[in-house]
Motif scaffolding. Structure first.
Motif, PDB file in Angstrom:
ATOM      1  N   LYS A 116      26.034 -64.177  10.066  1.00 18.47           N
ATOM      2  CA  LYS A 116      26.180 -63.543   8.900  1.00 18.47           C
ATOM      3  C   LYS A 116      25.152 -62.641   8.886  1.00 18.47           C
ATOM      4  O   LYS A 116      24.171 -62.546   8.408  1.00 18.47           O
ATOM      5  CB  LYS A 116      26.351 -64.278   7.367  1.00 18.47           C
ATOM      6  N   VAL A 117      25.817 -61.607   9.091  1.00 17.35           N
ATOM      7  CA  VAL A 117      25.177 -59.896   9.520  1.00 17.35           C
ATOM      8  C   VAL A 117      25.128 -58.928   8.282  1.00 17.35           C
ATOM      9  O   VAL A 117      26.647 -58.745   8.400  1.00 17.35           O
ATOM     10  CB  VAL A 117      26.088 -59.229  10.885  1.00 17.35           C
ATOM     11  N   VAL A 118      24.110 -58.596   7.788  1.00 11.85           N
ATOM     12  CA  VAL A 118      24.493 -57.527   7.068  1.00 11.85           C
ATOM     13  C   VAL A 118      24.349 -55.974   7.744  1.00 11.85           C
ATOM     14  O   VAL A 118      23.423 -56.657   7.808  1.00 11.85           O
ATOM     15  CB  VAL A 118      23.437 -57.985   6.052  1.00 11.85           C
ATOM     16  N   GLU A 119      24.899 -55.496   7.625  1.00  8.73           N
ATOM     17  CA  GLU A 119      24.866 -54.236   7.922  1.00  8.73           C
ATOM     18  C   GLU A 119      25.273 -53.045   6.964  1.00  8.73           C
ATOM     19  O   GLU A 119      25.909 -52.945   6.208  1.00  8.73           O
ATOM     20  CB  GLU A 119      26.029 -53.285   8.899  1.00  8.73           C
ATOM     21  N   ASP A 120      23.625 -52.560   6.268  1.00  9.38           N
ATOM     22  CA  ASP A 120      23.440 -51.628   5.660  1.00  9.38           C
ATOM     23  C   ASP A 120      23.437 -50.028   5.705  1.00  9.38           C
ATOM     24  O   ASP A 120      22.476 -49.821   5.861  1.00  9.38           O
ATOM     25  CB  ASP A 120      22.156 -52.486   4.483  1.00  9.38           C
ATOM     26  N   SER A 121      24.900 -49.952   5.434  1.00  7.70           N
ATOM     27  CA  SER A 121      24.729 -48.619   6.619  1.00  7.70           C
ATOM     28  C   SER A 121      25.862 -48.020   5.267  1.00  7.70           C
ATOM     29  O   SER A 121      27.413 -48.630   4.662  1.00  7.70           O
ATOM     30  CB  SER A 121      25.148 -48.847   7.838  1.00  7.70           C
ATOM     31  N   ARG A 122      25.470 -46.366   4.973  1.00  4.84           N
ATOM     32  CA  ARG A 122      26.136 -45.985   4.373  1.00  4.84           C
ATOM     33  C   ARG A 122      27.442 -44.381   5.057  1.00  4.84           C
ATOM     34  O   ARG A 122      27.497 -43.907   4.740  1.00  4.84           O
ATOM     35  CB  ARG A 122      25.694 -44.745   2.580  1.00  4.84           C
ATOM     36  N   ALA A 123      27.042 -44.624   6.341  1.00  5.41           N
ATOM     37  CA  ALA A 123      28.012 -43.901   7.215  1.00  5.41           C
ATOM     38  C   ALA A 123      28.798 -43.869   7.414  1.00  5.41           C
ATOM     39  O   ALA A 123      29.601 -44.981   6.927  1.00  5.41           O
ATOM     40  CB  ALA A 123      26.549 -43.567   8.672  1.00  5.41           C
ATOM     41  N   ILE A 124      29.651 -42.486   7.395  1.00  2.92           N
ATOM     42  CA  ILE A 124      31.079 -42.592   7.221  1.00  2.92           C
ATOM     43  C   ILE A 124      31.448 -43.128   8.460  1.00  2.92           C
ATOM     44  O   ILE A 124      32.809 -43.586   8.062  1.00  2.92           O
ATOM     45  CB  ILE A 124      31.183 -41.151   7.475  1.00  2.92           C
ATOM     46  N   GLY A 125      31.081 -43.059   9.786  1.00  6.41           N
ATOM     47  CA  GLY A 125      32.247 -43.955  10.748  1.00  6.41           C
ATOM     48  C   GLY A 125      31.874 -45.558  10.057  1.00  6.41           C
ATOM     49  O   GLY A 125      33.193 -45.917  10.891  1.00  6.41           O
ATOM     50  N   ASP A 126      30.230 -45.858   9.215  1.00  5.51           N
ATOM     51  CA  ASP A 126      29.773 -47.563   9.175  1.00  5.51           C
ATOM     52  C   ASP A 126      31.184 -48.193   7.874  1.00  5.51           C
ATOM     53  O   ASP A 126      31.338 -48.686   7.979  1.00  5.51           O
ATOM     54  CB  ASP A 126      29.180 -47.589   9.026  1.00  5.51           C
ATOM     55  N   LEU A 127      31.533 -47.033   7.329  1.00  9.03           N
ATOM     56  CA  LEU A 127      32.107 -46.903   6.284  1.00  9.03           C
ATOM     57  C   LEU A 127      33.901 -47.450   6.341  1.00  9.03           C
ATOM     58  O   LEU A 127      34.772 -47.841   5.325  1.00  9.03           O
ATOM     59  CB  LEU A 127      32.331 -45.989   4.685  1.00  9.03           C
TER      60      LEU A 127
END
Length: 654
Positions: free
Chosen positions: A598-609
């Motif tokens: 279970k990997v948490v991708e803590d990103s607010r980048a538009i591409g990631d969202l």
């Protein structure tokens, strides 16, 4: 001179003789405030004995009724009329629960503590109707002191209108025999205290085998308080509530109760395992909680004010640590009960309570970590791997390999400290329930889910478990990545499985995969569906794809008996490699670090969202666009209406 001495002596004697009379007259004229001392517990979950666990990264030994008895006795020396109360979930959590239905050890040991009254929690229903009825009957047969039980919101009227089922009739008869009432009256030093009990909405949601119907706690408590005030001459009203508090105001059932029924003076709040180091107060109603597993004893004193209500004068949670001397008579009773557990339960599995299964030098996450932290945790990995091992080594007719195993946080009750891991430790870690066979311990079940449903399972963890923390999932065989900042129901950005070589294998949406979990988890799938308003639903299936209508039909058997979840873990630990040659298994170092499950991708980048949108994204966006269109339409209509009214007003002026 002689007369003077005699006069002085007479005066002194008069003063000395009159002083006690003066003191008595002052005391009678100005009595001190009425005071009530209360000691309380809740959510002890069969933790009669002290137990090893991990707190703040350190091995500790906590709790134990023998130590609690010492504290209660000390308090009773100060005030023999100190009230002792419990707010439910006194069962299910350690090996002694395995004789719950035959010997009622928890009720009897509450009686040994001098507990005046308790109520029922959701886990008292874990052994089904027959189990609870058996415990109540066994408590009476024992002849030991047992607490009064109060519970006012069972809706017998509604059930009787529908026609009582066999299980409901059984429980009603046992409730009557035991003497469970809406409320009980306790007299302490001439102060009459009414104690009522309630069973909350979330408690019922967490009791899938409970056959009873319940009224809303505020409605039932209000009716009961009115009945008390009309029929009883009482000085104080106390509610034993198995409902709990929450930081979310609309879910904090006992705070809602306090506001709705302000006549209640004190609510002892169980169910949510909360430790309130300061009481919550709403008006003249106080709410108190002391945490779970008998780690603390709650202690408080209240005094009566001029307006007749009660003020909290002192309040503390007393930690039950090893430096408290255990009461020997109480410990002897506990040891006697544990001997019965070895003989009547563990012998079926070929174990004893103190048997060492493995050596551990890894710091495992705690059960609280699994509940509150939203990330991969090593304890969840170990337990889910154990389910895979046990299911694949069982002689169950289904020999299809296990694709995934799921462990929800709500089923994990404790962790493993470093050092020896015993049978007791394993049972304490996964202790809940009973199977259809009537033998304690939830069995494992085997079901088939489509690849799309497996992805839904990952989304349940990512999106639902923040609202329903017992649904945090720890999985063997499935790997996923989620971003907590993405739109609800579209937090998972990647989901895959691994093959026998550890290589990535893409999930096929229409393919059936074999999944293992415990019976309780299977029973709670409906609750997850409800929390997500039916959007995230999973339908368990047999190997041929037909739906499983009765989840008990999916139970895994081994040697003709149900494969119990705790025994699966014990067998796995016992089978691990003995790496140091001392004759005892060793827990592998692989569990010391994350394994990418279970990997948490803590990103607010538009591409990631925005990447990898799923069907729910389009549904939600569609709904949002529709709402936006409706807002624009309403705004346009409002403008037209304003213009029309303005035009009419102008015409009238002309």
């Amino acid at each position: 001179m002689k007369k003077t001495v005699i006069s002085i002596a007479a005066f002194c004697l008069t003063v000395m003789l009159s002083f006690p009379l003066y003191a008595v007259s002052v005391s009678a004229a100005e009595p001190g405030p009425e005071q009530v001392d209360i000691l309380f517990l809740h959510d002890t979950h069969s933790h009669l004995d002290s137990f090893p666990t991990v707190e703040e990264g350190q091995n500790v030994t906590l709790g134990g009724f023998a130590r609690i008895k010492t504290l209660i006795d000390e308090k009773k020396e100060e005030n023999p009329d100190a009230l002792v109360l419990d707010a439910g979930d006194f069962s299910m959590g350690t090996l002694v629960q395995t004789i719950f239905h035959t010997d009622a050890p928890e009720l009897r040991m509450l009686g040994a503590l001098g507990c005046d009254a308790s109520t029922l929690g959701n886990h008292e229903f874990d052994y089904r109707s027959a189990g609870l009825a058996g415990a109540l009957d066994a408590a009476l047969r024992s002849g030991d002191p047992v607490p009064a039980l109060a519970l006012c919101n069972v809706d017998w009227e509604a059930m009787e209108a529908e026609g009582l089922t066999e299980d409901q009739r059984l429980l009603k008869a046992s409730f009557t025999s035991y003497g469970i009432k809406d409320y009980v009256i306790l007299d302490k030093s001439g102060i009459r205290i009414a104690v009522l009990g309630v069973f909350g909405e979330d408690s019922l949601a967490c009791a899938p085998t409970c056959v009873l119907k319940f009224r809303d706690i505020s409605e039932a408590a209000a009716d009961t308080v009115k009945k008390i005030q009309e029929n009883e001459d009482v000085d104080m009203i106390v509610c034993l509530s198995h409902s709990g508090t929450s930081e979310e105001a609309d879910k904090s059932e006992d705070e809602i109760l306090a506001k709705a029924v302000p006549e209640i003076d004190l609510i002892v709040s169980g169910h949510t395992h909360t430790s309130l180091y300061e009481p919550i107060r709403h008006g003249d109603t106080y709410i108190v909680s002391c945490g779970s597993y008998a780690r603390n004893l709650g202690s408080l004193s209240m005094s009566r004010q001029e307006n007749g209500r009660w003020q909290m004068d002192s309040y503390e949670l007393i930690p039950i640590t090893q430096d408290i001397r255990p009461d020997q008579a109480t410990q002897v009773k506990i040891d006697s009960l544990m001997e019965k557990v070895d003989a009547s339960y563990l012998s079926w599995f070929g174990y004893t309570a103190d048997q060492v299964l493995a050596q551990n030098d890894i710091k495992f996450a705690t059960s609280d970590d699994l509940y509150y932290l939203h990330e991969e945790l090593n304890l969840g990995n170990l337990l889910s791997d154990a389910f895979v091992y046990a299911a694949e080594n069982a002689d169950d007719p289904d020999d299809h390999p296990i694709d995934a195993a799921i462990v929800p946080s709500g089923c994990v009750r404790d962790t493993f400290a470093t050092g020896d891991v015993t049978v007791t430790d394993v049972f304490n870690a996964y202790s809940l329930g009973v199977g259809p066979d009537g033998i304690p311990g939830y069995p494992l079940i085997s079901m088939y889910l489509t690849g799309a449903e497996l992805k839904t399972g990952a989304e349940i963890d990512a999106s639902v478990s923040d609202f329903m923390k017992s649904a945090r999932l720890y999985i063997s065989g499935l790997h996923f990545t989620y971003n907590p900042h993405r739109i609800l129901l579209n937090k998972v950005t990647d989901c895959y499985m691994t093959d026998e070589n550890g290589e990535r294998a893409e999930i096929q949406d229409d393919k059936l995969y074999r999944v293992v979990c415990d019976l309780y988890s299977g029973q709670m799938l409906g609750a997850v569906t409800d929390v997500s308003y039916g959007i995230l639903s999973v339908q368990p299936k047999f190997a041929d794809g037909t739906p499983i209508r009765n989840i008990e039909d999916a139970i895994i058997t081994d040697g003709g008996r149900e494969l119990k979840a705790w025994a699966a873990i014990a067998g796995f630990l016992d089978a691990l490699e003995d790496t140091n040659g001392d004759g005892v298994s060793d827990i592998p170092q692989a569990y010391a670090s994350a394994q990418g499950r279970k990997v948490v991708e803590d990103s607010r980048a538009i591409g990631d969202l925005l990447k990898n949108p799923n069907k729910f994204t389009f549904i939600i966006l569609g709904v949002l666009l529709l709402l936006l269109a409706l807002v624009i339409l309403l705004f346009w209509l409002l403008i037209r209406l304003v213009r029309r009214l303005a035009h009419k007003a102008g015409a009238r002026k002309r």
